[in-house]
Scaffold this active site. Sequence first.
Site, PDB file in Angstrom:
ATOM      1  N   SER A 127     -12.162   3.764   1.239  1.00 52.19           N
ATOM      2  CA  SER A 127     -11.936   2.408   1.730  1.00 52.19           C
ATOM      3  C   SER A 127     -13.194   1.817   2.317  1.00 52.19           C
ATOM      4  O   SER A 127     -14.005   2.514   2.909  1.00 52.19           O
ATOM      5  CB  SER A 127     -10.841   2.382   2.793  1.00 52.19           C
ATOM      6  OG  SER A 127     -10.722   1.054   3.287  1.00 52.19           O
ATOM      7  N   LYS A 181      -4.393   7.046   1.758  1.00 60.21           N
ATOM      8  CA  LYS A 181      -5.071   5.779   1.413  1.00 60.21           C
ATOM      9  C   LYS A 181      -4.035   4.683   1.161  1.00 60.21           C
ATOM     10  O   LYS A 181      -4.228   3.526   1.533  1.00 60.21           O
ATOM     11  CB  LYS A 181      -5.970   5.976   0.187  1.00 60.21           C
ATOM     12  CG  LYS A 181      -6.609   4.675  -0.327  1.00 60.21           C
ATOM     13  CD  LYS A 181      -7.585   4.093   0.673  1.00 60.21           C
ATOM     14  CE  LYS A 181      -8.240   2.775   0.394  1.00 60.21           C
ATOM     15  NZ  LYS A 181      -8.218   2.094  -0.826  1.00 60.21           N
ATOM     16  N   HIS A 184      -2.864   3.526   4.438  1.00 60.54           N
ATOM     17  CA  HIS A 184      -3.958   2.705   4.992  1.00 60.54           C
ATOM     18  C   HIS A 184      -3.874   1.287   4.436  1.00 60.54           C
ATOM     19  O   HIS A 184      -3.940   0.300   5.177  1.00 60.54           O
ATOM     20  CB  HIS A 184      -5.313   3.337   4.635  1.00 60.54           C
ATOM     21  CG  HIS A 184      -6.486   2.422   4.822  1.00 60.54           C
ATOM     22  ND1 HIS A 184      -6.781   1.403   3.936  1.00 60.54           N
ATOM     23  CD2 HIS A 184      -7.406   2.330   5.808  1.00 60.54           C
ATOM     24  CE1 HIS A 184      -7.838   0.744   4.367  1.00 60.54           C
ATOM     25  NE2 HIS A 184      -8.246   1.295   5.498  1.00 60.54           N
ATOM     26  N   ASN A 185      -3.712   1.182   3.129  1.00 62.08           N
ATOM     27  CA  ASN A 185      -3.655  -0.148   2.516  1.00 62.08           C
ATOM     28  C   ASN A 185      -2.396  -0.895   2.952  1.00 62.08           C
ATOM     29  O   ASN A 185      -2.427  -2.115   3.130  1.00 62.08           O
ATOM     30  CB  ASN A 185      -3.692  -0.036   0.990  1.00 62.08           C
ATOM     31  CG  ASN A 185      -5.095   0.255   0.484  1.00 62.08           C
ATOM     32  OD1 ASN A 185      -5.906   0.824   1.206  1.00 62.08           O
ATOM     33  ND2 ASN A 185      -5.388  -0.115  -0.748  1.00 62.08           N
ATOM     34  N   GLU A 188      -3.088  -2.255   6.167  1.00 62.62           N
ATOM     35  CA  GLU A 188      -4.013  -3.390   5.934  1.00 62.62           C
ATOM     36  C   GLU A 188      -3.219  -4.648   5.531  1.00 62.62           C
ATOM     37  O   GLU A 188      -3.496  -5.741   6.029  1.00 62.62           O
ATOM     38  CB  GLU A 188      -4.998  -2.972   4.838  1.00 62.62           C
ATOM     39  CG  GLU A 188      -5.969  -4.019   4.373  1.00 62.62           C
ATOM     40  CD  GLU A 188      -6.752  -3.524   3.142  1.00 62.62           C
ATOM     41  OE1 GLU A 188      -7.290  -2.401   3.157  1.00 62.62           O
ATOM     42  OE2 GLU A 188      -6.801  -4.283   2.142  1.00 62.62           O
TER      43      GLU A 188
HETATM   44  P1  NBP Z   1     -12.130  -1.923 -11.227  1.00 69.41           P
HETATM   45  O1  NBP Z   1     -10.854  -1.480 -10.601  1.00 69.41           O
HETATM   46  O2  NBP Z   1     -12.342  -3.357 -11.483  1.00 69.41           O
HETATM   47  O3  NBP Z   1     -12.337  -1.106 -12.589  1.00 69.41           O
HETATM   48  C1  NBP Z   1     -13.442  -1.344 -13.417  1.00 69.41           C
HETATM   49  C2  NBP Z   1     -13.986  -0.036 -13.950  1.00 69.41           C
HETATM   50  O4  NBP Z   1     -12.950   0.667 -14.668  1.00 69.41           O
HETATM   51  C3  NBP Z   1     -15.107  -0.291 -14.954  1.00 69.41           C
HETATM   52  O5  NBP Z   1     -16.046   0.732 -14.823  1.00 69.41           O
HETATM   53  C4  NBP Z   1     -14.358  -0.211 -16.286  1.00 69.41           C
HETATM   54  O6  NBP Z   1     -15.163   0.117 -17.379  1.00 69.41           O
HETATM   55  C5  NBP Z   1     -13.435   0.929 -15.990  1.00 69.41           C
HETATM   56  N1  NBP Z   1     -12.339   1.041 -16.967  1.00 69.41           N
HETATM   57  C6  NBP Z   1     -11.320   0.205 -17.242  1.00 69.41           C
HETATM   58 BR1  NBP Z   1     -11.059  -1.427 -16.475  1.00 69.41          BR
HETATM   59  N2  NBP Z   1     -10.499   0.650 -18.199  1.00 69.41           N
HETATM   60  C7  NBP Z   1     -11.034   1.822 -18.572  1.00 69.41           C
HETATM   61  C8  NBP Z   1     -10.639   2.782 -19.502  1.00 69.41           C
HETATM   62  N3  NBP Z   1      -9.539   2.623 -20.235  1.00 69.41           N
HETATM   63  N4  NBP Z   1     -11.410   3.889 -19.651  1.00 69.41           N
HETATM   64  C9  NBP Z   1     -12.518   4.058 -18.896  1.00 69.41           C
HETATM   65  N5  NBP Z   1     -12.944   3.177 -17.960  1.00 69.41           N
HETATM   66  C10 NBP Z   1     -12.201   2.074 -17.790  1.00 69.41           C
HETATM   67  O7  NBP Z   1     -13.373  -1.374 -10.361  1.00 69.41           O
HETATM   68  P2  NBP Z   1     -13.611  -1.341  -8.788  1.00 69.41           P
HETATM   69  O8  NBP Z   1     -13.217  -2.610  -8.124  1.00 69.41           O
HETATM   70  O9  NBP Z   1     -14.995  -0.800  -8.624  1.00 69.41           O
HETATM   71  O10 NBP Z   1     -12.571  -0.227  -8.293  1.00 69.41           O
HETATM   72  C11 NBP Z   1     -12.594   1.099  -8.765  1.00 69.41           C
HETATM   73  C12 NBP Z   1     -11.430   1.834  -8.131  1.00 69.41           C
HETATM   74  O11 NBP Z   1     -11.603   1.841  -6.708  1.00 69.41           O
HETATM   75  C13 NBP Z   1     -10.063   1.187  -8.394  1.00 69.41           C
HETATM   76  O12 NBP Z   1      -9.082   2.180  -8.466  1.00 69.41           O
HETATM   77  C14 NBP Z   1      -9.853   0.347  -7.176  1.00 69.41           C
HETATM   78  O13 NBP Z   1      -8.480   0.098  -6.922  1.00 69.41           O
HETATM   79  C15 NBP Z   1     -10.474   1.224  -6.100  1.00 69.41           C
HETATM   80  N6  NBP Z   1     -10.946   0.501  -4.925  1.00 69.41           N
HETATM   81  C16 NBP Z   1     -11.530  -0.721  -5.040  1.00 69.41           C
HETATM   82  C17 NBP Z   1     -11.997  -1.375  -3.901  1.00 69.41           C
HETATM   83  C18 NBP Z   1     -12.676  -2.725  -3.996  1.00 69.41           C
HETATM   84  O14 NBP Z   1     -12.953  -3.305  -2.933  1.00 69.41           O
HETATM   85  N7  NBP Z   1     -12.986  -3.226  -5.183  1.00 69.41           N
HETATM   86  C19 NBP Z   1     -11.860  -0.757  -2.647  1.00 69.41           C
HETATM   87  C20 NBP Z   1     -11.292   0.508  -2.579  1.00 69.41           C
HETATM   88  C21 NBP Z   1     -10.831   1.126  -3.717  1.00 69.41           C
HETATM   89  P3  NBP Z   1     -15.746  -1.049 -18.333  1.00 69.41           P
HETATM   90  O15 NBP Z   1     -16.975  -1.524 -17.647  1.00 69.41           O
HETATM   91  O16 NBP Z   1     -15.996  -0.344 -19.604  1.00 69.41           O
HETATM   92  O17 NBP Z   1     -14.689  -2.112 -18.454  1.00 69.41           O
END
Ligand code: NBP
Length: 476
Positions: A127, A181, A184-185, A188
Amino acid sequence: MSVIAVVGLATMGMNLARNLARNGFGVSIYNRTTSRVDDFMKQYGAEGAFTPAHTPQDLVAQLDKPRRILMMVKAGPPVDETIDHLAPHLEAGDILIDGGNSYFLDTVRRGKALEARGLRFIGTGVSGGEEGALLGPSIMPGGDRDAYQQVEPMLTMISAHVDGDPCCTYIGPGGAGHYVKMVHNGIEYADIQLIAEAYDLLTHALNLGAEDLSRIFSEWNKGDLESYLIQITSEVLAKRDRATGRPLVDVIVDEAEQKGTGKWASQSALDLGIPVTAITEAVFARSLSALKADRQLAARTLIGPNGGGKAPAPASLVDDVRSALYASKIVAYAQGFEEMQAASNENGWDLQLGAIARIWRGGCIIRARFLNRITDAYAAEGGIKNLLLVPYFRDAIASTQDAWRRVIGVAVERGIPVPAFSSSLAYYDAYRRERLPANLVQGLRDYFGAHTYRRIDRAGSFHTRWAQDGEEVPVR
Ligand code: NBP
């Protein structure tokens, strides 16, 4: 060679990879769409010891054994697809880490399937959003404990630190890390909803604008409410829209979205029979907000209070709302901790709730001065039944509850919806009641369905033939 790989280079993966490199770790990077790997190298390659990989074969060849791969891909099927993509190239003992917001039962399933293939799995909550991932998130790892030992130095080093303590600790086996987690969410969601209700109430009852409210939230951030969310509320409210010159918040569409963790926290609480009313109201409030077209119709059709609340609200309402926010927040956290305790009992996770409060003090979205109070409470006494019973929180509510009740009164009188404030107060009032009207509920259930009831004066279960001869009969 790299000591760890990051797979998935969107917001979180990209920033965690940079965080790892900044802390001196060699990091291999890989992404389904490989142009992202090249873009990353162009933009950040000079920041540390990164090695780009364009195929899973390249990736595994670059890693020290046992291989450690942190997956940061979208939760759901992408995690399974990524595992299927990488696992055939891995060897027994290698470690896959899912750092996304996966559903905890998916984590349990994946852990078992990977174990059967000789691979080790860690499901970890992370987080802190973009900034936390880069500068120090709160990390909640669960799953294979021996595998965790292999990544502990890295995860603790890149996590946030508060008073010298890392905001990362092993949470428990199976899906425990992702469960924590998820809660936590959920908290949130509740925290954000309470802030939104405070904003709405002060806007409409006192006719305050976004910038006045920004100053109020900034002031609140100097006291017991001091937290990341209150601080950013002040910043969001202060922001002017360049295009219109209006406060930006006033031109943002009032439909809240959600990605599922709050809903899962509510669903799990329903399964466990733990009333997490603040989290669940927050989820429903987002759902109701999303019914925009219906609300537009209803706004023209449904009638609000007749003449109620026409007198100007007292200026002391600002202080009262601060108190209501604090009291409701205590309830929301108490409920979230109850949920984690119940899940721990159900799954045999042995969750250390004090340690969880400790790692939430920094890095994560709900980080707050308030978390120190929860950490202190668990450090001072074990076996806490409910945080509301801890003297500090008991006294905090005792001293704020009159204001809390006044605020809800003002809202009800004016027809301003405050579901999280009011459900938290209802929970508090129900929790502190020795006798609730569930006696009548049982009577009704027995009348129409012969569901039986227990008596206050005798052991056993009973049924009354309500509509026949009126006689009571013992059932077992
Ligand atoms: P996203 O949740 O937006 O996911 C994008 C990533 O997933 C890209 O690398 C994309 O690859 C990959 N991906 C997808 Br979409 N489909 C795929 C598939 N079928 N096979 C392989 N790769 C695939 O990214 P994020 O916001 O960085 O979050 C990542 C994780 O962390 C999520 O589970 C999210 O819930 C969690 N999280 C996010 C935050 C936040 O603030 N954003 C905070 C805490 C936790 P590509 O580039 O090839 O499309």
